[in-house]
Design a protein around this motif. Structure first.
Motif, PDB file in Angstrom:
ATOM      1  N   VAL A 144      19.851  13.405  63.081  1.00 19.45           N
ATOM      2  CA  VAL A 144      21.193  13.969  63.247  1.00 19.45           C
ATOM      3  C   VAL A 144      22.100  13.529  62.115  1.00 19.45           C
ATOM      4  O   VAL A 144      22.886  14.315  61.581  1.00 19.45           O
ATOM      5  N   THR A 145      22.002  12.266  61.703  1.00 20.03           N
ATOM      6  CA  THR A 145      22.914  11.742  60.703  1.00 20.03           C
ATOM      7  C   THR A 145      22.558  12.185  59.290  1.00 20.03           C
ATOM      8  O   THR A 145      23.432  12.448  58.483  1.00 20.03           O
ATOM      9  N   SER A 146      21.262  12.229  59.010  1.00 17.54           N
ATOM     10  CA  SER A 146      20.894  12.547  57.637  1.00 17.54           C
ATOM     11  C   SER A 146      19.742  13.535  57.530  1.00 17.54           C
ATOM     12  O   SER A 146      19.711  14.363  56.632  1.00 17.54           O
ATOM     13  N   GLY A 147      18.804  13.442  58.473  1.00 14.49           N
ATOM     14  CA  GLY A 147      17.596  14.240  58.343  1.00 14.49           C
ATOM     15  C   GLY A 147      17.792  15.709  58.594  1.00 14.49           C
ATOM     16  O   GLY A 147      17.008  16.510  58.114  1.00 14.49           O
ATOM     17  N   ALA A 148      18.790  16.073  59.356  1.00 19.06           N
ATOM     18  CA  ALA A 148      18.999  17.490  59.635  1.00 19.06           C
ATOM     19  C   ALA A 148      19.292  18.254  58.356  1.00 19.06           C
ATOM     20  O   ALA A 148      18.885  19.402  58.206  1.00 19.06           O
ATOM     21  N   ALA A 149      19.990  17.611  57.458  1.00 14.77           N
ATOM     22  CA  ALA A 149      20.243  18.251  56.166  1.00 14.77           C
ATOM     23  C   ALA A 149      18.944  18.485  55.423  1.00 14.77           C
ATOM     24  O   ALA A 149      18.758  19.512  54.760  1.00 14.77           O
ATOM     25  N   THR A 150      18.014  17.534  55.543  1.00 14.75           N
ATOM     26  CA  THR A 150      16.736  17.687  54.876  1.00 14.75           C
ATOM     27  C   THR A 150      15.959  18.846  55.455  1.00 14.75           C
ATOM     28  O   THR A 150      15.257  19.574  54.761  1.00 14.75           O
ATOM     29  N   VAL A 151      16.058  19.040  56.782  1.00 13.76           N
ATOM     30  CA  VAL A 151      15.393  20.175  57.409  1.00 13.76           C
ATOM     31  C   VAL A 151      15.919  21.481  56.854  1.00 13.76           C
ATOM     32  O   VAL A 151      15.168  22.402  56.544  1.00 13.76           O
ATOM     33  N   ALA A 152      17.234  21.549  56.736  1.00 20.46           N
ATOM     34  CA  ALA A 152      17.833  22.755  56.172  1.00 20.46           C
ATOM     35  C   ALA A 152      17.440  22.935  54.714  1.00 20.46           C
ATOM     36  O   ALA A 152      17.216  24.045  54.249  1.00 20.46           O
ATOM     37  N   VAL A 153      17.344  21.803  53.990  1.00 21.57           N
ATOM     38  CA  VAL A 153      16.950  21.881  52.586  1.00 21.57           C
ATOM     39  C   VAL A 153      15.544  22.430  52.463  1.00 21.57           C
ATOM     40  O   VAL A 153      15.230  23.252  51.592  1.00 21.57           O
ATOM     41  N   SER A 154      14.652  21.980  53.353  1.00 24.88           N
ATOM     42  CA  SER A 154      13.273  22.442  53.289  1.00 24.88           C
ATOM     43  C   SER A 154      13.191  23.942  53.511  1.00 24.88           C
ATOM     44  O   SER A 154      12.297  24.600  53.000  1.00 24.88           O
ATOM     45  N   LYS A 155      14.131  24.476  54.296  1.00 21.58           N
ATOM     46  CA  LYS A 155      14.151  25.913  54.499  1.00 21.58           C
ATOM     47  C   LYS A 155      14.921  26.613  53.380  1.00 21.58           C
ATOM     48  O   LYS A 155      14.666  27.768  53.083  1.00 21.58           O
ATOM     49  N   ALA A 156      15.865  25.909  52.809  1.00 26.22           N
ATOM     50  CA  ALA A 156      16.681  26.545  51.771  1.00 26.22           C
ATOM     51  C   ALA A 156      16.028  26.499  50.407  1.00 26.22           C
ATOM     52  O   ALA A 156      16.264  27.348  49.572  1.00 26.22           O
ATOM     53  N   SER A 159      10.780  23.910  47.226  1.00 23.98           N
ATOM     54  CA  SER A 159      10.009  23.723  46.002  1.00 23.98           C
ATOM     55  C   SER A 159      10.742  24.384  44.857  1.00 23.98           C
ATOM     56  O   SER A 159      11.403  25.384  45.010  1.00 23.98           O
ATOM     57  N   VAL A 160      10.606  23.766  43.710  1.00 26.31           N
ATOM     58  CA  VAL A 160      11.292  24.315  42.538  1.00 26.31           C
ATOM     59  C   VAL A 160      10.635  25.593  42.079  1.00 26.31           C
ATOM     60  O   VAL A 160      11.163  26.295  41.233  1.00 26.31           O
ATOM     61  N   TYR A 165      11.923  30.771  51.685  1.00 26.08           N
ATOM     62  CA  TYR A 165      12.393  32.092  52.096  1.00 26.08           C
ATOM     63  C   TYR A 165      13.782  32.396  51.546  1.00 26.08           C
ATOM     64  O   TYR A 165      14.051  33.499  51.067  1.00 26.08           O
ATOM     65  N   PHE A 166      14.694  31.439  51.612  1.00 30.12           N
ATOM     66  CA  PHE A 166      16.064  31.690  51.187  1.00 30.12           C
ATOM     67  C   PHE A 166      16.145  31.932  49.682  1.00 30.12           C
ATOM     68  O   PHE A 166      16.901  32.790  49.226  1.00 30.12           O
ATOM     69  N   VAL A 167      15.382  31.152  48.921  1.00 33.90           N
ATOM     70  CA  VAL A 167      15.403  31.356  47.466  1.00 33.90           C
ATOM     71  C   VAL A 167      14.845  32.722  47.121  1.00 33.90           C
ATOM     72  O   VAL A 167      15.408  33.464  46.297  1.00 33.90           O
ATOM     73  N   ASP A 168      13.740  33.071  47.740  1.00 40.50           N
ATOM     74  CA  ASP A 168      13.169  34.392  47.477  1.00 40.50           C
ATOM     75  C   ASP A 168      14.115  35.510  47.908  1.00 40.50           C
ATOM     76  O   ASP A 168      14.189  36.559  47.262  1.00 40.50           O
ATOM     77  N   VAL A 193      18.586  27.599  41.941  1.00 41.95           N
ATOM     78  CA  VAL A 193      19.060  28.030  43.252  1.00 41.95           C
ATOM     79  C   VAL A 193      18.713  26.983  44.311  1.00 41.95           C
ATOM     80  O   VAL A 193      19.543  26.630  45.159  1.00 41.95           O
ATOM     81  N   ALA A 194      17.459  26.481  44.262  1.00 42.66           N
ATOM     82  CA  ALA A 194      17.036  25.481  45.242  1.00 42.66           C
ATOM     83  C   ALA A 194      17.879  24.220  45.136  1.00 42.66           C
ATOM     84  O   ALA A 194      18.248  23.614  46.142  1.00 42.66           O
ATOM     85  N   THR A 195      18.214  23.822  43.916  1.00 39.02           N
ATOM     86  CA  THR A 195      19.026  22.623  43.723  1.00 39.02           C
ATOM     87  C   THR A 195      20.423  22.811  44.304  1.00 39.02           C
ATOM     88  O   THR A 195      20.976  21.920  44.953  1.00 39.02           O
ATOM     89  N   ILE A 196      21.013  23.987  44.061  1.00 43.81           N
ATOM     90  CA  ILE A 196      22.358  24.263  44.586  1.00 43.81           C
ATOM     91  C   ILE A 196      22.339  24.276  46.108  1.00 43.81           C
ATOM     92  O   ILE A 196      23.209  23.694  46.765  1.00 43.81           O
ATOM     93  N   LEU A 197      21.340  24.949  46.692  1.00 45.56           N
ATOM     94  CA  LEU A 197      21.248  25.004  48.141  1.00 45.56           C
ATOM     95  C   LEU A 197      21.015  23.617  48.741  1.00 45.56           C
ATOM     96  O   LEU A 197      21.585  23.268  49.777  1.00 45.56           O
ATOM     97  N   ALA A 198      20.167  22.819  48.083  1.00 49.28           N
ATOM     98  CA  ALA A 198      19.901  21.474  48.581  1.00 49.28           C
ATOM     99  C   ALA A 198      21.153  20.607  48.521  1.00 49.28           C
ATOM    100  O   ALA A 198      21.468  19.873  49.461  1.00 49.28           O
ATOM    101  N   ASN A 199      21.888  20.699  47.433  1.00 43.91           N
ATOM    102  CA  ASN A 199      23.118  19.922  47.301  1.00 43.91           C
ATOM    103  C   ASN A 199      24.147  20.353  48.349  1.00 43.91           C
ATOM    104  O   ASN A 199      24.855  19.518  48.930  1.00 43.91           O
ATOM    105  N   GLY A 200      24.210  21.663  48.593  1.00 49.66           N
ATOM    106  CA  GLY A 200      25.147  22.145  49.608  1.00 49.66           C
ATOM    107  C   GLY A 200      24.759  21.694  51.005  1.00 49.66           C
ATOM    108  O   GLY A 200      25.625  21.387  51.832  1.00 49.66           O
TER     109      GLY A 200
END
Length: 293
Positions: A144-156, A159-160, A165-168, A193-200
């Protein structure tokens, strides 16, 4: 003075060398309690699996499953501690020339020791399962504190190379038929794109400058107009935010379920200790009554 000392010596009962604890009935009662616990645990696992289904429409809610598990824990402790304590009281050796209050105390102590020994054995046998339950709650809190963002990153953007799906979706061409056969629309743009989405996902939002750059990049790579590219970017960012929110809700639900299960587990242990002590007193009294007959 000599007469008084002699009378005092005669009135004081000698200290017994026998221990007030009978370990044989305690061990027997604990083994019985462990056996009952294992049987009921397997039964509860089977009943719990009937409530869970890979099809979301046929599976019970997480709250229902957690409440059912908590109630079952209390039932398991109630029955196992009751049977173990009762057997301990019935099997113990009758205490001769012991005050009734002392007999009551010893029976209570024997029931409590039976419950404690059975609990230690069960923890040793099912230790990994209990650790998994507690660990799930801790892991959920961390998610909840930190890992949820990582889950979203994995979907956003996991991989470089732009395989997510979101990058495509962002870099999908407006008309693939107009692209050369050897065209690679993702190349290094996908990494950006992946870097921007991950940072967001980590920071919680994407800056206006990054959104503008994404719009320009999507327009350049897909052949869309600026307005259409902006619409696509806004849609994908909303989908990414929704995915992150769902991940956080799932993690929060797991954390709450783990916390409730731990609290109900503590309550069930306290109930088991009380039931074990009371059952030992009942069993001991019945044994003494039968002995008197």
């Amino acid at each position: 003075m000599t007469t008084i000392d002699a009378n005092a010596a005669r009135t004081v009962a000698p200290e017994s060398s026998a221990s007030g604890v009978n370990w044989a009935p305690i061990i027997a009662g604990a083994l019985a309690a462990v056996g009952v616990t294992l049987i009921l645990t397997l039964l509860g696992s089977g009943l719990g699996l009937t409530m869970v289904s890979p099809w979301s429409s046929q599976s019970a809610a997480v709250a229902t499953v957690s409440i059912s598990a908590a109630i079952w824990l209390i039932i398991v402790q109630w029955l196992s501690a009751g049977i173990g304590g009762y057997l301990t009281g019935r099997l113990r050796t009758k205490w001769v020339s012991v005050h009734t209050d002392e007999v009551y105390f010893r029976d209570t102590a024997h029931g409590l020791l039976t419950w404690a020994l059975a609990t230690l054995v069960v923890v040793g046998v099912l230790g990994s399962a209990l650790s998994s339950i507690v660990g799930a709650g801790v892991q959920a809190a961390s998610t909840v504190t930190s890992g949820a963002a990582t889950v979203a990153v994995s979907k956003a953007g996991d991989s470089v190379g732009g395989s997510s799906y979101f990058v495509d979706s962002l870099l999908r061409p407006a008309d693939p038929r107009k692209l050369p056969a050897n065209a690679n629309v993702t190349d290094t743009s996908a990494a950006q794109v992946a870097t921007i989405l991950a940072n967001g996902a980590v920071s919680g939002s994407i800056s206006p400058d990054d959104q503008t750059y994404l719009t320009q990049l999507v327009a350049a790579k897909t052949g869309l107009s600026d307005s259409d590219a902006k619409t696509r970017v806004d849609t994908i960012l909303k989908n990414a935010a929704d995915a992150k929110a769902k991940a956080q809700q799932a993690a929060e639900g797991a954390r709450k379920a783990g916390a409730k299960l731990a609290l109900f587990g503590t309550l069930s242990l306290l109930i088991g200790a009380f039931i074990g002590a009371v059952a030992a007193v009942i069993g001991g009294r019945e044994r003494d009554d039968m002995k008197a007959l």
